[in-house]
Enzyme design. Structure first.
Site, PDB file in Angstrom:
ATOM      1  N   ASP A 146      72.773   3.814  -1.694  1.00 27.18           N
ATOM      2  CA  ASP A 146      72.888   4.568  -0.898  1.00 27.18           C
ATOM      3  C   ASP A 146      72.227   4.918   0.301  1.00 27.18           C
ATOM      4  O   ASP A 146      70.767   4.760  -0.501  1.00 27.18           O
ATOM      5  CB  ASP A 146      73.980   5.832  -1.490  1.00 27.18           C
ATOM      6  N   ASN A 160      85.191   4.682   1.672  1.00 28.06           N
ATOM      7  CA  ASN A 160      84.440   4.617   2.755  1.00 28.06           C
ATOM      8  C   ASN A 160      85.488   3.056   3.858  1.00 28.06           C
ATOM      9  O   ASN A 160      84.860   3.272   5.324  1.00 28.06           O
ATOM     10  CB  ASN A 160      83.742   2.609   2.344  1.00 28.06           C
TER      11      ASN A 160
HETATM   12  C1  IPE Z   1      78.625   5.815  -1.924  1.00 28.70           C
HETATM   13  O1  IPE Z   1      77.832   6.110  -0.412  1.00 28.70           O
HETATM   14  C2  IPE Z   1      79.289   4.855  -1.742  1.00 28.70           C
HETATM   15  C3  IPE Z   1      78.220   3.370  -1.787  1.00 28.70           C
HETATM   16  C4  IPE Z   1      77.213   3.733  -2.145  1.00 28.70           C
HETATM   17  C5  IPE Z   1      79.425   2.601  -1.762  1.00 28.70           C
HETATM   18  P1  IPE Z   1      78.562   6.999   0.603  1.00 28.70           P
HETATM   19  O2  IPE Z   1      77.382   6.875   1.685  1.00 28.70           O
HETATM   20  O3  IPE Z   1      79.874   6.310   0.973  1.00 28.70           O
HETATM   21  O4  IPE Z   1      78.477   8.469  -0.236  1.00 28.70           O
HETATM   22  P2  IPE Z   1      78.715  10.092   0.734  1.00 28.70           P
HETATM   23  O5  IPE Z   1      79.336   9.912   1.310  1.00 28.70           O
HETATM   24  O6  IPE Z   1      77.101  10.396   0.991  1.00 28.70           O
HETATM   25  O7  IPE Z   1      79.240  10.643  -0.752  1.00 28.70           O
HETATM   26  C1  IPE Z   2      75.498   2.661   1.841  1.00 33.21           C
HETATM   27  O1  IPE Z   2      74.628   3.288   2.571  1.00 33.21           O
HETATM   28  C2  IPE Z   2      76.400   0.978   1.755  1.00 33.21           C
HETATM   29  C3  IPE Z   2      78.298   2.676   1.784  1.00 33.21           C
HETATM   30  C4  IPE Z   2      78.028   3.245   2.109  1.00 33.21           C
HETATM   31  C5  IPE Z   2      78.617   1.168   1.924  1.00 33.21           C
HETATM   32  P1  IPE Z   2      75.647   4.124   3.521  1.00 33.21           P
HETATM   33  O2  IPE Z   2      75.609   3.469   4.611  1.00 33.21           O
HETATM   34  O3  IPE Z   2      75.934   5.006   3.317  1.00 33.21           O
HETATM   35  O4  IPE Z   2      74.385   4.636   4.110  1.00 33.21           O
HETATM   36  P2  IPE Z   2      73.814   6.352   4.888  1.00 33.21           P
HETATM   37  O5  IPE Z   2      74.193   7.122   3.581  1.00 33.21           O
HETATM   38  O6  IPE Z   2      74.692   6.501   5.765  1.00 33.21           O
HETATM   39  O7  IPE Z   2      72.113   6.175   4.562  1.00 33.21           O
HETATM   40 MG    MG Z   3      76.162   6.818   2.292  1.00 34.79          MG
END
Ligand code: IPE
Ligand code: IPE
Ligand code: MG
Length: 255
Positions: free
Chosen positions: A18, A66
């Site tokens: 993340d 997502n």
């Molecule tokens: C969790 O990250 C899913 C992945 C890393 C693929 P998110 O960014 O989607 O999670 P939340 O929304 O912060 O819980």
């Molecule tokens: C994780 O990074 C990747 C996926 C969830 C696909 P994020 O896109 O969630 O990054 P933040 O949480 O917005 O920083």
């Molecule tokens: Mg995230």
């Protein structure tokens, strides 16, 4: 360099990768470029895990939630995934890594599904490490899917109610045949599970770091493993019981 004990490694590490978006924001570039940088960190971590002898690595690449992100971001993530699979498969194969996928992969586009099939087929005989990618994955969806399958198998007389045990339930999950994760790493300073491997994480050791995924390095991985190795996994028992058990069996634990 952080010291880790190579004789006491977690056999299965799961990672919630993340923070790509926040990394991009910090660098005043678009989120998509953050994801691209995140893909580089994926490469590094796979290589490091393979080198030290981790047997199972599960990476949360895309959650079922997502799909609700802006369509441009979803499309970019899908292109990146396709590109990654195309470019990396030979290298992964060369490293003796076997690929597997969990999640509702039917929702992915046909071109990607075909790449998944090819990758699975090509690497099926490899045994150095299993790399398990969670794509369109949701823990609750996985559990519901398992329950539906059990109900339908029961209706067909394939499983008796008394055979619905924890062990048999495991067989109905996407992760059938895999050990539960010993260590979960979540980057970006969020302290949550976000619908990842809910059933499988009953006794997983959790490790949270503020490092954003694109910055996650081999040192950060070693720091997580070193933290894991300092812990005593009691599984509901007392410390004394574990020590007695160890003396009796000569087993190592993280004590
Ligand atoms: C969790 O990250 C899913 C992945 C890393 C693929 P998110 O960014 O989607 O999670 P939340 O929304 O912060 O819980
Ligand atoms: C994780 O990074 C990747 C996926 C969830 C696909 P994020 O896109 O969630 O990054 P933040 O949480 O917005 O920083
Ligand atoms: Mg995230």
């Amino acid at each position: 360099m952080i010291k880790i004990d190579l004789d006491n490694l977690p056999q299965h590490i799961a990672v919630i990768m993340d923070g790509n978006g926040r990394w991009a924001q910090q660098h005043t570039i678009g989120r998509i470029r953050g994801h691209r940088k995140g893909a580089q960190a994926v490469r590094t971590i796979i290589k490091s895990c393979r080198e030290i002898g981790i047997k199972h690595l599960t990476l949360f690449a895309f959650s079922v939630e997502n799909w609700e992100r802006p369509v441009e971001e979803v499309n970019a993530l899908m292109s990146l995934l396709e590109e990654y699979l195309t470019k990396e498969i030979n290298e992964l194969h060369k490293q003796g890594i076997k690929l597997s996928f969990i999640g509702d992969t039917k929702r992915l586009n046909p071109a990607i599904r075909e790449k998944l099939r090819l990758a699975r087929e090509m690497t099926s005989k490899n045994d150095k490490m299993i790399l398990n990618l969670a794509l369109s994955y949701g823990g609750r969806d996985e559990i519901i899917h398992a329950v539906k399958k059990i109900v339908s198998d029961h209706a067909e007389g394939k499983i008796a109610v008394s055979d619905i045990t924890k062990e048999n339930f495991n067989k109905y999950l996407n992760t059938a045949g895999m050990p539960d994760p010993d260590l979960l790493i979540r980057t970006s300073g969020e302290y949550r599970i976000s619908n990842f491997l809910l059933w499988q994480m009953a006794y997983t050791e959790l490790y949270f770091t503020k490092v954003l995924w694109p910055d996650f390095s081999k040192d950060d991985l070693f720091m997580a493993i070193a933290s894991y190795q300092k812990r005593e996994r009691r599984f509901g028992l007392t410390s004394e019981q574990l020590k007695e058990e160890n003396i009796r069996t000569g087993n190592r634990t993280n004590v």
